[in-house]
Design an enzyme around this catalytic site. Structure first.
Site, PDB file in Angstrom:
ATOM      1  N   ILE A  43       3.706  17.206  -6.892  1.00  0.00           N
ATOM      2  CA  ILE A  43       3.661  17.933  -8.175  1.00  0.00           C
ATOM      3  C   ILE A  43       2.624  19.059  -8.139  1.00  0.00           C
ATOM      4  O   ILE A  43       2.393  19.724  -9.142  1.00  0.00           O
ATOM      5  CB  ILE A  43       3.382  16.953  -9.341  1.00  0.00           C
ATOM      6  N   HIS A  69      10.006  15.547  -8.495  1.00  0.00           N
ATOM      7  CA  HIS A  69       9.173  14.715  -9.369  1.00  0.00           C
ATOM      8  C   HIS A  69       8.402  15.560 -10.377  1.00  0.00           C
ATOM      9  O   HIS A  69       7.445  15.087 -10.975  1.00  0.00           O
ATOM     10  CB  HIS A  69       8.200  13.882  -8.534  1.00  0.00           C
TER      11      HIS A  69
HETATM   12  C1  BV8 Z   1      14.400   6.317 -10.820  1.00  0.00           C
HETATM   13  C2  BV8 Z   1       5.286  11.886 -10.026  1.00  0.00           C
HETATM   14  C3  BV8 Z   1      16.436   5.904 -11.887  1.00  0.00           C
HETATM   15  C4  BV8 Z   1       4.168  11.580 -10.916  1.00  0.00           C
HETATM   16  C5  BV8 Z   1       6.125   9.911  -8.851  1.00  0.00           C
HETATM   17  C6  BV8 Z   1      12.543  -0.143 -12.144  1.00  0.00           C
HETATM   18  C7  BV8 Z   1      13.040   0.757 -13.069  1.00  0.00           C
HETATM   19  C8  BV8 Z   1      13.443   2.041 -12.708  1.00  0.00           C
HETATM   20  C9  BV8 Z   1      13.303   2.436 -11.403  1.00  0.00           C
HETATM   21  C10 BV8 Z   1      12.772   1.543 -10.495  1.00  0.00           C
HETATM   22  C11 BV8 Z   1      12.417   0.258 -10.836  1.00  0.00           C
HETATM   23  N1  BV8 Z   1      11.951  -0.354  -9.702  1.00  0.00           N
HETATM   24  C12 BV8 Z   1      12.007   0.488  -8.661  1.00  0.00           C
HETATM   25  C13 BV8 Z   1      12.508   1.633  -9.133  1.00  0.00           C
HETATM   26  C14 BV8 Z   1      12.698   2.827  -8.412  1.00  0.00           C
HETATM   27  C15 BV8 Z   1      11.379   3.576  -8.515  1.00  0.00           C
HETATM   28  C16 BV8 Z   1      10.667   3.260  -7.228  1.00  0.00           C
HETATM   29  O1  BV8 Z   1      11.084   3.756  -6.199  1.00  0.00           O
HETATM   30  N2  BV8 Z   1       9.605   2.428  -7.300  1.00  0.00           N
HETATM   31  C17 BV8 Z   1       8.917   2.066  -6.064  1.00  0.00           C
HETATM   32  C18 BV8 Z   1       7.435   1.879  -6.358  1.00  0.00           C
HETATM   33  C19 BV8 Z   1       9.571   0.821  -5.483  1.00  0.00           C
HETATM   34  N3  BV8 Z   1      11.725   4.971  -8.642  1.00  0.00           N
HETATM   35  C20 BV8 Z   1      11.757   5.542  -9.853  1.00  0.00           C
HETATM   36  O2  BV8 Z   1      11.430   5.012 -10.889  1.00  0.00           O
HETATM   37  C21 BV8 Z   1      12.304   6.961  -9.825  1.00  0.00           C
HETATM   38  N4  BV8 Z   1      13.312   7.063 -10.845  1.00  0.00           N
HETATM   39  O3  BV8 Z   1      14.638   5.468  -9.977  1.00  0.00           O
HETATM   40  O4  BV8 Z   1      15.240   6.609 -11.881  1.00  0.00           O
HETATM   41  C22 BV8 Z   1      17.493   6.731 -11.239  1.00  0.00           C
HETATM   42  C23 BV8 Z   1      17.296   7.319 -10.001  1.00  0.00           C
HETATM   43  C24 BV8 Z   1      18.324   8.038  -9.440  1.00  0.00           C
HETATM   44  C25 BV8 Z   1      19.497   8.177 -10.080  1.00  0.00           C
HETATM   45  C26 BV8 Z   1      19.647   7.585 -11.329  1.00  0.00           C
HETATM   46  C27 BV8 Z   1      18.642   6.863 -11.910  1.00  0.00           C
HETATM   47  C28 BV8 Z   1      11.217   7.963 -10.169  1.00  0.00           C
HETATM   48  C29 BV8 Z   1      10.173   7.951  -9.071  1.00  0.00           C
HETATM   49  C30 BV8 Z   1       9.190   9.103  -9.309  1.00  0.00           C
HETATM   50  C31 BV8 Z   1       7.890   8.553  -9.806  1.00  0.00           C
HETATM   51  N5  BV8 Z   1       6.911   9.638  -9.830  1.00  0.00           N
HETATM   52  N6  BV8 Z   1       5.274  10.926  -8.920  1.00  0.00           N
HETATM   53  C32 BV8 Z   1       2.865  11.620 -10.168  1.00  0.00           C
HETATM   54  O5  BV8 Z   1       2.754  12.265  -9.099  1.00  0.00           O
HETATM   55  O6  BV8 Z   1       1.922  10.999 -10.707  1.00  0.00           O
HETATM   56  S1  BV8 Z   1       6.200   8.976  -7.436  1.00  0.00           S
HETATM   57  C33 BV8 Z   1       4.848   9.158  -6.427  1.00  0.00           C
HETATM   58  O7  BV8 Z   1       5.158   8.503  -5.204  1.00  0.00           O
HETATM   59  C34 BV8 Z   1       4.603  10.575  -6.042  1.00  0.00           C
HETATM   60  O8  BV8 Z   1       5.491  11.490  -6.605  1.00  0.00           O
HETATM   61  C35 BV8 Z   1       4.871  10.602  -4.571  1.00  0.00           C
HETATM   62  O9  BV8 Z   1       5.492  11.747  -4.230  1.00  0.00           O
HETATM   63  C36 BV8 Z   1       5.773   9.475  -4.420  1.00  0.00           C
HETATM   64  C37 BV8 Z   1       5.956   9.033  -3.024  1.00  0.00           C
HETATM   65  O10 BV8 Z   1       4.673   8.915  -2.432  1.00  0.00           O
HETATM   66  P1  BV8 Z   1       4.403   9.757  -1.095  1.00  0.00           P
HETATM   67  O11 BV8 Z   1       4.528  11.205  -1.398  1.00  0.00           O
HETATM   68  O12 BV8 Z   1       5.246   9.216  -0.010  1.00  0.00           O
HETATM   69  O13 BV8 Z   1       2.871   9.454  -0.878  1.00  0.00           O
HETATM   70  P2  BV8 Z   1       2.259   8.151  -0.170  1.00  0.00           P
HETATM   71  O14 BV8 Z   1       0.795   8.155  -0.429  1.00  0.00           O
HETATM   72  O15 BV8 Z   1       3.070   6.951  -0.509  1.00  0.00           O
HETATM   73  O16 BV8 Z   1       2.503   8.432   1.389  1.00  0.00           O
HETATM   74  C38 BV8 Z   1       1.850   9.519   2.012  1.00  0.00           C
HETATM   75  C39 BV8 Z   1       2.268   9.524   3.462  1.00  0.00           C
HETATM   76  O17 BV8 Z   1       1.622  10.630   4.105  1.00  0.00           O
HETATM   77  C40 BV8 Z   1       1.833   8.278   4.208  1.00  0.00           C
HETATM   78  O18 BV8 Z   1       2.913   7.798   4.993  1.00  0.00           O
HETATM   79  C41 BV8 Z   1       0.688   8.752   5.110  1.00  0.00           C
HETATM   80  O19 BV8 Z   1       0.662   8.069   6.358  1.00  0.00           O
HETATM   81  C42 BV8 Z   1       1.044  10.198   5.313  1.00  0.00           C
HETATM   82  N7  BV8 Z   1      -0.107  11.060   5.586  1.00  0.00           N
HETATM   83  C43 BV8 Z   1      -1.370  10.924   5.132  1.00  0.00           C
HETATM   84  N8  BV8 Z   1      -2.127  11.942   5.611  1.00  0.00           N
HETATM   85  C44 BV8 Z   1      -1.323  12.727   6.362  1.00  0.00           C
HETATM   86  C45 BV8 Z   1      -0.033  12.173   6.340  1.00  0.00           C
HETATM   87  N9  BV8 Z   1       1.001  12.718   7.010  1.00  0.00           N
HETATM   88  C46 BV8 Z   1       0.755  13.844   7.707  1.00  0.00           C
HETATM   89  N10 BV8 Z   1      -0.454  14.439   7.767  1.00  0.00           N
HETATM   90  C47 BV8 Z   1      -1.508  13.910   7.113  1.00  0.00           C
HETATM   91  N11 BV8 Z   1      -2.697  14.513   7.202  1.00  0.00           N
END
Ligand code: BV8
Length: 250
Positions: A101, A117
């Site tokens: 974001i 997102h």
């Molecule tokens: C949805 C915005 C329905 C706000 C974010 C119950 C009800 C409804 C939905 C669900 C439910 N249970 C589960 C779900 C699905 C849910 C979900 O997936 N939950 C997870 C926790 C299991 N998803 C949702 O709710 C989504 N909506 O499902 O609606 C639908 C969908 C489709 C069609 C119809 C209906 C909405 C999800 C969005 C939530 N909002 N963010 C904010 O930013 O505060 S999510 C949040 O996590 C961030 O946006 C982020 O982008 C996202 C993913 O995280 P990553 O970007 O991957 O970051 P992370 O730290 O995890 O990983 C970083 C990586 O980088 C690591 O691997 C690391 O090793 C690496 N790294 C670190 N340093 C470096 C590096 N790589 C390279 N170089 C480096 N230097």
């Protein structure tokens, strides 16, 4: 050398990015040991229910992140710039779909960008749904400049349980692409984490993961390169541009 949009009749590329691509610009990731979810619970700050229950707590969570994102020492890094170069020089359409974001991709020069997102630097009115550029804090004392409602502004981001943005456009480019690259995401959050499976279903694209370490979905990718984004992404883009579209069919 840049390629005009009209001449971009070559194979399409879709790049999915996550918080890892912005880490070396100084923005925290979510699931690293020092990440955002180590300090806050999703249920308290990143769901519609949290906002309804305690709007000031949610607004302050995003105000703190927005202050970080707009500070002078947070700038695009070599990985963001390499993606802007890819879009400029690749002879086919390049679409960056970011889960992030922040505004680092656009500041690096990426134009064909989907913020699935949402965007931290935009506010949305819950009364009239209008969206406003917003670089300062959002408080309950703020009024919507469109409808005049007071205390109805929220960050224009997608919370858990909310529908991600531009899913139709994303589905179209995933179906058409010849290369799907995932950069800096842990593969925990759906539907973004499912894009690689979607691409594999169409059976035509190469899939590559570029990350610091294997993600949850690592085994779904045909190839992977691990290391810091500012090192592995520019090198990957160099090789991709040198090989050109022929490199995708080998
Ligand atoms: C949805 C915005 C329905 C706000 C974010 C119950 C009800 C409804 C939905 C669900 C439910 N249970 C589960 C779900 C699905 C849910 C979900 O997936 N939950 C997870 C926790 C299991 N998803 C949702 O709710 C989504 N909506 O499902 O609606 C639908 C969908 C489709 C069609 C119809 C209906 C909405 C999800 C969005 C939530 N909002 N963010 C904010 O930013 O505060 S999510 C949040 O996590 C961030 O946006 C982020 O982008 C996202 C993913 O995280 P990553 O970007 O991957 O970051 P992370 O730290 O995890 O990983 C970083 C990586 O980088 C690591 O691997 C690391 O090793 C690496 N790294 C670190 N340093 C470096 C590096 N790589 C390279 N170089 C480096 N230097």
């Amino acid at each position: 050398m840049s390629v005009s949009d009209e001449a971009k009749d070559g194979p399409g590329i879709v790049v999915l990015t996550g918080a890892g691509i912005s880490k070396e610009s100084g923005l925290a990731t979510f699931r690293d040991a020092d990440g955002i979810w180590a300090k806050h619970r999703i249920e308290d700050v990143a769901t519609p229910e949290a906002y309804a229950r305690d709007p000031e707590r949610v607004l302050e969570f995003y105000n703190a992140r927005r202050r970080g994102a707009v500070s002078d020492n947070v700038t695009p890094n070599a990985a963001h710039r390499a993606l802007a170069r890819l879009e400029s020089e690749w002879p086919g359409p390049v679409t960056v779909v970011t889960q992030n974001i922040d505004d680092l991709h656009e500041r690096a020069g990426t134009r064909n960008l989907i913020h699935m997102h949402g965007e931290l630097l935009k506010a949305r009115c819950t009364a009239c749904s209008d969206v406003h550029d917003w670089r300062g804090d959002i408080t309950l004392a703020d009024a919507c400049s469109t409808c005049g409602a007071l205390g109805t502004l929220r960050p224009n981001v997608v919370w858990f349980g909310e529908m991600p943005m531009q899913m139709d456009e994303i589905g179209e480019v995933l179906a058409e692409c010849a290369l799907f690259v995932s950069i800096g995401t842990s593969g925990n959050v759906y539907p973004a984490a499912g894009f690689v499976q979607q691409v594999r279903m169409f059976g035509r694209a190469k899939t590559v993961e570029l990350n610091l370490e294997p993600s949850e979905g690592a085994t779904m990718f045909a190839s992977s390169i691990y290391g810091p984004a500012t090192e592995i992404v520019p090198a990957f883009i160099d090789d991709l541009l040198t090989a050109g579209p022929g490199g995708l069919t080998s």
